[in-house]
Enzyme design. Structure first.
Site, PDB file in Angstrom:
ATOM      1  N   PRO A   1      12.458 -87.013  -9.935  1.00  0.00           N
ATOM      2  CA  PRO A   1      12.301 -87.343 -11.363  1.00  0.00           C
ATOM      3  C   PRO A   1      11.741 -86.215 -12.229  1.00  0.00           C
ATOM      4  O   PRO A   1      10.643 -86.323 -12.757  1.00  0.00           O
ATOM      5  CB  PRO A   1      11.355 -88.541 -11.327  1.00  0.00           C
ATOM      6  CG  PRO A   1      10.520 -88.299 -10.109  1.00  0.00           C
ATOM      7  CD  PRO A   1      11.411 -87.623  -9.102  1.00  0.00           C
ATOM      8  N   CYS A   2      12.525 -85.172 -12.444  1.00  0.00           N
ATOM      9  CA  CYS A   2      12.075 -84.111 -13.350  1.00  0.00           C
ATOM     10  C   CYS A   2      12.044 -84.610 -14.791  1.00  0.00           C
ATOM     11  O   CYS A   2      11.421 -83.986 -15.648  1.00  0.00           O
ATOM     12  CB  CYS A   2      12.949 -82.872 -13.211  1.00  0.00           C
ATOM     13  SG  CYS A   2      14.672 -83.144 -13.578  1.00  0.00           S
TER      14      CYS A   2
END
Lengths: 208, 150
Positions: A177-178
């Site tokens: 989850p950047c």
């Protein structure tokens, strides 16, 4: 159709009339090849696309796990070319290997999943970038962290820009989850899938 | 490449088998392929071997006889985009040619290989390959109805 008389010993005009196989036949043969290659253990990269609220995502997996998720803005054909160069040219559209990933992403985008439980192949990320990716997975669903906080967590508080680069080159967006990394001033910052997609994901996760 | 297999074997399951085995073999062998290889010619070479395997298997399945009838392919698959009109007549006309002529025509006209490469795959000289293709085309012009597509 031209009306020039054909050269009697040149067969281009004749053979040109032989049809290519129709779509159904091609699809059937392709599926057969993919299954045979998987069974023979020579399908190094399997891929498919998945329609999502942030556009079609390309999903690719090696035998070790999910190796690439790509937005349409990254140009799926280019991404596949890169995979052929860097991982293996034994690469086919073969959805079966990605059934689980597609199902979990489908659940995520409909708000029914907050954690991915998938084997990941992180071979496309190296060194510090890979280190950063492993810390991104600690940022929980529905929360965010600043680039600076991630840099600190990764053990290099001053490497804020490098964290930005790691996020921008994340080979597994959405799953790693950047999109949960935002600027210290609270603005959402850049995203590999575009700021709009980042906003969509964060809004989705903020919806109870 | 499927058209190449079909030109040699007819629009049959044998052609589909040859196509599948060609790509499976190619995937198996690909990592050992030299970077400067002519991939197109290499693929046709594999397809040629697989088609020959299929032809041999057909011969084995057939009942031995002194006179081999020239048998037009009539066992096209449903949904293979080959309506029973001009296209299917062309497949039949092609299948009635001697094997060598079908091969040269397939590898030169459909796969686009020059006669020098066709000759390397089939054995013999480029001139012989050119002649076989020309003979085949000449026969096709006689057996396949001329004029517009119907």
């Amino acid at each position: 159709m031209t009306t020039t008389p054909p050269n009697p010993v040149d067969g281009d005009d004749l053979l040109g009339r032989l049809p290519e196989a129709d779509q159904a036949t091609q699809t059937r043969l392709h599926a057969r090849l993919a299954a045979a290659a998987e069974q023979a253990g020579i399908l190094d990269v399997a891929y498919r696309t998945l329609d999502t609220p942030v556009g079609p995502l390309l999903l690719a997996a090696t035998e070790h796990g999910l190796v690439r998720v790509a937005y349409a803005s990254e140009d799926h054909d280019k991404v596949l070319d890169r995979l052929a160069e860097t991982v293996s040219s034994r690469l086919l559209r073969a959805p079966a290997r990605l059934d689980d990933a597609a199902r979990q992403l489908g659940e995520y985008f409909t708000g029914r999943r907050s954690l991915f439980d998938l084997p990941l192949d992180l071979r496309l990320a190296h060194g510090f970038r890979r280190e950063v990716l492993s810390h991104l997975r600690d940022i929980g669903y529905g929360t965010t962290a600043s680039y600076a906080a991630v840099a600190t967590a990764a053990g290099s508080p001053r490497a804020v820009r490098a964290v930005g680069t790691a996020c921008a080159t994340n080979p597994l967006p959405v799953v790693v989850p950047c999109h949960r990394v935002i600027r210290s001033d609270g603005t959402i910052g850049h995203y590999v899938g575009g700021a709009e997609a980042k906003k969509t994901l964060l809004t989705l996760e903020a919806t109870p | 490449m499927l058209r190449v297999c079909r030109a040699v074997l007819g629009p049959t399951t044998a052609a589909e088998d040859a196509w599948s085995e060609t790509f499976l073999s190619a995937m198996q062998a690909y990592p050992a392929l030299r970077a400067d290889s002519n991939v197109e010619a290499w693929l046709v070479t594999i397809a040629h071997r697989k088609a020959v395997d299929q032809l041999r298997a057909e011969t084995r399945r057939a009942i031995p006889t002194d006179n081999l009838p020239e048998r037009p392919a009539t066992d096209g698959l449903p949904g293979d985009g080959l309506p029973g009109d001009g296209q299917s007549q062309l497949w039949n006309a092609l299948h009635a040619l001697p094997v060598k002529q079908r091969q040269t025509i397939a590898y030169h006209y459909l796969a686009g290989l020059p006669y020098a490469e066709v000759a390397q795959i089939l054995g013999g000289s480029p001139q012989a390959a050119r002649r076989a293709a020309a003979d085949g085309i000449a026969t096709l012009r006689k057996t396949y109805p001329k004029g517009e597509d119907r």
